[in-house]
Design an enzyme around this catalytic site. Sequence first.
Site, PDB file in Angstrom:
ATOM      1  CD  GLU A 265      -8.460   5.073  -1.251  1.00 32.37           C
ATOM      2  OE1 GLU A 265      -9.551   5.038  -0.473  1.00 32.37           O
ATOM      3  OE2 GLU A 265      -7.479   5.552  -0.739  1.00 32.37           O
TER       4      GLU A 265
ATOM      5  CG  ASP B 133      -2.007   0.556   1.046  1.00 31.98           C
ATOM      6  OD1 ASP B 133      -2.120   1.873   0.464  1.00 31.98           O
ATOM      7  OD2 ASP B 133      -3.093   0.027   1.606  1.00 31.98           O
TER       8      ASP B 133
ATOM      9  CG  HIS C  61      -8.428  -0.459   5.414  1.00 30.76           C
ATOM     10  ND1 HIS C  61      -8.341  -0.528   3.979  1.00 30.76           N
ATOM     11  CD2 HIS C  61      -7.992   0.968   5.527  1.00 30.76           C
ATOM     12  CE1 HIS C  61      -7.931   0.495   3.338  1.00 30.76           C
ATOM     13  NE2 HIS C  61      -7.405   1.558   4.218  1.00 30.76           N
ATOM     14  CG  ASP C  62     -10.516   3.120   4.144  1.00 32.02           C
ATOM     15  OD1 ASP C  62      -9.955   3.348   5.164  1.00 32.02           O
ATOM     16  OD2 ASP C  62     -10.006   3.316   3.100  1.00 32.02           O
TER      17      ASP C  62
ATOM     18  CG  ASP D 127      -4.107   5.744   0.917  1.00 33.01           C
ATOM     19  OD1 ASP D 127      -4.835   5.245   1.123  1.00 33.01           O
ATOM     20  OD2 ASP D 127      -3.644   7.214   1.097  1.00 33.01           O
TER      21      ASP D 127
END
Length: 562
Positions: free
Chosen positions: A261, A104, A336-337, A206
């Site tokens: 993302e 990431d 995870h968000d 990210d």
Amino acid sequence: MPNQENIQRKWWKEKIVYQLYPRSYKDTNGDGIGDLKGVIEKLDYIKSLGVDVVWLNPIFESPNDDVGYDISDYKAIMKDFGSMEDFDLMLKGLHERGIKLIMDLVANHTSDEHPWFQESRKSRDNLYRNYYHWWDAEKGKPPYRWSIFDKENNAWKYDDKTNSYYFHIFSEKQPDLNWENPEVRHAIYSIMKFWLDKGIDGFRLDVIACISKDTSFPEMPENMHVSKWFPYYTQGPFLHDYLKEMNREVFSKYDCMNVGEMSFVTTEDALLFVDEERNELQTFYHFDHTGVGVSKENFMYADDTHWDLVEWKKIFNNWDKVFAAKGWGTIYLGNHDMSRMVSRFGNDREAFREISAKMLQTFILSMRATPYIYNGDEIGMVNTNHTKIENYQDVYTINYYNQLKQKGEDYEGFLQSHSNISRDNSRTPMQWNDKENAGFTNASPWLEVNKNYKTLNVAAQENDPDSVLNYFRELVQLRKNNLTLVYGAYELVDESNEQIFAYTRTLDHEQFLVVLNFSDTPALLRTTIPINKGNILISNYAEPSHNNIYDPYAAVIYKTSI
Ligand code: GLC
Ligand code: CA
């Protein structure tokens, strides 16, 4: 129509990605925090799932204001997680098992404790000054920008050392890098190459749409709701130039995979990012389907009004069309968000938890796009729904709560609502067994384990042939053994059905029909496709339907003939 001759096969289109949140996976040294040795301990488990790529959330050195998304050293492993030696062993262990690793990369911002920022804030003529966005205070207050994690939702933070403000879309400990400075860009590329040279297989990028923004920072249009603001300071004028440069400098030199993302991307501009001929990204993920359960007025709050499946299907349909001939998509229902997929899109009541978990897995693994499954979703983990602030670790939740409290607004009401969608719901420790702390740690865990671990855990499911876990493994094999599930044309069936999401996947003369009941009541499927019980490839019920009426949360994949 795709057929064996015209499909463009690529390994990264055919893989199944397992997102692993290392902080909550497995603790081996008794500090309550998952670590790389823990991942190593679980390599055989990961292999047993059949997944073939692991996306690891950030493991770089970080003061953890935003649990690892605030990096202070991009070439060092966070002490909580272990050492570079552990990393090398983990990578070797993954590769020995035929599993690839993507990391990431947080390229939009660093930690305020990163040496670049430490230098940058020292003086206005520091060599690193231009690594970040500064606004000199004698020009007056900078035009307001909304910040998502800031204590006062203000993206400008005054720094008295140089009498200037710096810009941060996320928390004040996450200053945005200035991508207009070529030195910044090349520093990031060299970090990427450092890891690729170590042998990793690619990156999840990210908030990549944020790297370019209008750096003249004009005043925002009046009376515009903040939820509409971001496109004004993400998706900036040089985004495509930067991605092309990143591709030229990094991606093109390695056989690697990438996924960005991508907030605020539309179906109209999607191909500008992933059309192979443009040499930018391979894939990205959008957010269009994730609004379910979240208030449109203020996305910190949940929304429990009726969920319109017909609209939701349209979203997937439109996105599938975009990539039908060019580019490639991704599919996910959890990360995870977000809160847990079963709680959000399925049904976490005991009666439906397992069956709906299997149904959602069937969806993810039968769509035309690279599937992503978030750790814990393979066993159907669910939300914790905490309503006390002491149970939260997420900066996002805590800062908003405190802000309301300070203003004298309804902070308890906020938490009641937010508990359904909070990110901490999905960050709770992995539930391995029914022992203390679910076998995650023998110390006090950094985030409380979900209380249901006594019955909902990996060990219990290993021994049960009908478990969510074993169903997942079967699905994975089904996808891997059938190219049609990867590349086959996707076509919606019974489009206006308000309970059922059904579609065909077709490649040459092979066709699969996928039927998913997204509701808690029986539902009739209207189709002329002949359905034969003998052709069921997989289902979450022994008999999922009777006269085309499907049981609650039923999922079936049939092989049909054309
Ligand atoms: C991304 C991450 C999220 C993080 C944010 C800021 O959205 O997925 O966890 O808080 O970026 O880096
Ligand atoms: Ca540990």
